[in-house]
Scaffold this motif. Structure first.
Motif, PDB file in Angstrom:
ATOM      1  N   GLY A  71      41.569  42.803  32.509  1.00 34.66           N
ATOM      2  CA  GLY A  71      41.952  44.023  32.102  1.00 34.66           C
ATOM      3  C   GLY A  71      42.989  44.986  32.795  1.00 34.66           C
ATOM      4  O   GLY A  71      43.629  44.520  33.573  1.00 34.66           O
ATOM      5  N   THR A  72      43.026  46.176  32.326  1.00 36.63           N
ATOM      6  CA  THR A  72      44.236  47.165  33.109  1.00 36.63           C
ATOM      7  C   THR A  72      43.460  48.035  33.929  1.00 36.63           C
ATOM      8  O   THR A  72      42.330  48.167  34.019  1.00 36.63           O
ATOM      9  N   GLN A 116      56.302  51.789  34.087  1.00 39.64           N
ATOM     10  CA  GLN A 116      56.599  50.507  34.573  1.00 39.64           C
ATOM     11  C   GLN A 116      55.091  49.386  34.086  1.00 39.64           C
ATOM     12  O   GLN A 116      55.152  48.129  34.569  1.00 39.64           O
ATOM     13  N   HIS A 117      54.228  49.710  33.556  1.00 42.57           N
ATOM     14  CA  HIS A 117      53.187  49.059  32.887  1.00 42.57           C
ATOM     15  C   HIS A 117      53.013  49.311  31.818  1.00 42.57           C
ATOM     16  O   HIS A 117      52.625  50.435  31.050  1.00 42.57           O
ATOM     17  N   ALA A 118      52.774  47.958  30.951  1.00 39.78           N
ATOM     18  CA  ALA A 118      52.537  47.986  29.708  1.00 39.78           C
ATOM     19  C   ALA A 118      51.088  47.793  29.572  1.00 39.78           C
ATOM     20  O   ALA A 118      50.642  46.813  29.685  1.00 39.78           O
ATOM     21  N   LEU A 119      50.429  48.917  29.120  1.00 35.14           N
ATOM     22  CA  LEU A 119      48.961  48.806  29.034  1.00 35.14           C
ATOM     23  C   LEU A 119      48.317  48.661  27.533  1.00 35.14           C
ATOM     24  O   LEU A 119      48.167  49.559  26.958  1.00 35.14           O
ATOM     25  N   HIS A 173      49.402  41.569  33.659  1.00 34.51           N
ATOM     26  CA  HIS A 173      48.698  42.287  34.887  1.00 34.51           C
ATOM     27  C   HIS A 173      47.377  41.468  35.112  1.00 34.51           C
ATOM     28  O   HIS A 173      46.742  41.046  34.510  1.00 34.51           O
ATOM     29  N   VAL A 174      47.222  41.586  36.643  1.00 36.08           N
ATOM     30  CA  VAL A 174      45.961  40.893  37.382  1.00 36.08           C
ATOM     31  C   VAL A 174      45.568  41.837  38.058  1.00 36.08           C
ATOM     32  O   VAL A 174      46.118  41.950  39.243  1.00 36.08           O
ATOM     33  N   CYS A 213      42.010  36.321  27.638  1.00 31.86           N
ATOM     34  CA  CYS A 213      42.152  37.429  26.959  1.00 31.86           C
ATOM     35  C   CYS A 213      42.624  38.509  27.875  1.00 31.86           C
ATOM     36  O   CYS A 213      41.773  38.962  28.768  1.00 31.86           O
ATOM     37  N   ARG A 214      43.712  39.109  27.620  1.00 33.88           N
ATOM     38  CA  ARG A 214      44.507  40.165  28.234  1.00 33.88           C
ATOM     39  C   ARG A 214      44.322  41.136  27.505  1.00 33.88           C
ATOM     40  O   ARG A 214      45.122  41.563  26.461  1.00 33.88           O
ATOM     41  N   THR A 215      43.436  42.297  27.733  1.00 36.18           N
ATOM     42  CA  THR A 215      43.002  43.311  26.947  1.00 36.18           C
ATOM     43  C   THR A 215      43.297  44.654  27.584  1.00 36.18           C
ATOM     44  O   THR A 215      43.202  44.862  28.630  1.00 36.18           O
ATOM     45  N   ALA A 216      43.485  45.636  26.909  1.00 36.83           N
ATOM     46  CA  ALA A 216      43.605  47.156  27.094  1.00 36.83           C
ATOM     47  C   ALA A 216      42.603  48.082  26.620  1.00 36.83           C
ATOM     48  O   ALA A 216      42.589  48.996  26.777  1.00 36.83           O
TER      49      ALA A 216
END
Length: 230
Positions: free
Chosen positions: A127-128, A146-149, A155-156, A197-200
């Motif tokens: 997650g973010t 600088q962060h694509a949420l 991100h980790v 899964c990289r979720t926002a």
């Protein structure tokens, strides 16, 4: 998932733990409301790592939270200790491990979303995070730039991570290091070919303080952002 364990490392976080634990209690309630009789057994542990303040007293005020102690002085060791303790007696193939930080506040559906993804076959959830108002406004703007949420983000964050227990154990668990234990674990999991899964959907509010507890951790990164704008 039959079981869900949540691990929170803490070092001298008496001022921030109340926010963290209240948010986790809300997240646990959300699971019970959404999943009903199908809800897993949920256990939350705070690992008090070399605490010299009133953190233990804060945790004692939450009877459903298990307090563990560590003298390792390492966030990686604290996370490892917490997960190892809570996994005892569980079935790793049907247990989900979620981690956050004592200076952070998870959203209400933080656990419910992870469980839904786990039931769909996801083995790793990344997650973010969002820094809170402790971070000066200018630095917050630079951070956001600088962060694509978004879903699929790169991100980790140990403050917003979930993994199926059997895969966690296959990867060797959290390493006993002062920082980047989350990055090392994810690298090991990816080497195993886990379904991630990289979720926002479930951003975690985390401290924007500039003096962090882990050398080279999030606080140090934020300090760099402030310096870049001066």
């Amino acid at each position: 998932m039959d079981s869900l364990v949540v691990v929170v490392p803490a070092r001298n976080e008496e001022t921030r733990l109340p926010r963290c634990l209240a948010a986790l209690a809300d997240a646990v309630n959300a699971v019970e409301e959404e999943f009903g009789t199908d809800a897993p057994v949920i256990t939350v542990a705070v690992v008090l790592d070399c605490c010299t303040d009133g953190s233990a007293g804060i945790v004692a005020g939450w009877p459903l939270v298990t307090a563990l102690t560590s003298t390792a002085g390492s966030v990686g060791s604290a996370r490892h200790t917490g997960v190892e303790h809570l996994l005892a007696g569980t079935d790793p193939g049907h247990t989900w491990v979620a981690t956050t930080d004592a200076d952070s506040a998870v959203p209400r559906r933080w656990l419910a979303v992870q469980l839904a993804l786990a039931e769909a076959g996801t083995e790793l959830v990344l997650g973010t995070v969002l820094p809170d108002a402790e971070l000066p406004m200018g630095a917050r703007a630079r951070w956001q730039g600088q962060h694509a949420l978004v879903d699929g983000h790169p991100h980790v964050h140990g403050a917003n991570l979930g993994v199926r227990a059997d895969r966690y154990l296959e990867a060797g668990g959290f390493s006993p290091v002062d920082s980047d234990e989350d990055v090392a674990l994810v690298a090991a999991l990816r080497a195993l070919g886990v379904h991630e899964c990289r979720t926002a959907l479930i951003p975690v509010l985390t401290s924007g303080r500039l003096t962090g507890r882990a050398p080279g951790g999030f606080g140090g990164y934020l300090t760099g952002l402030v310096a870049a704008g001066s």
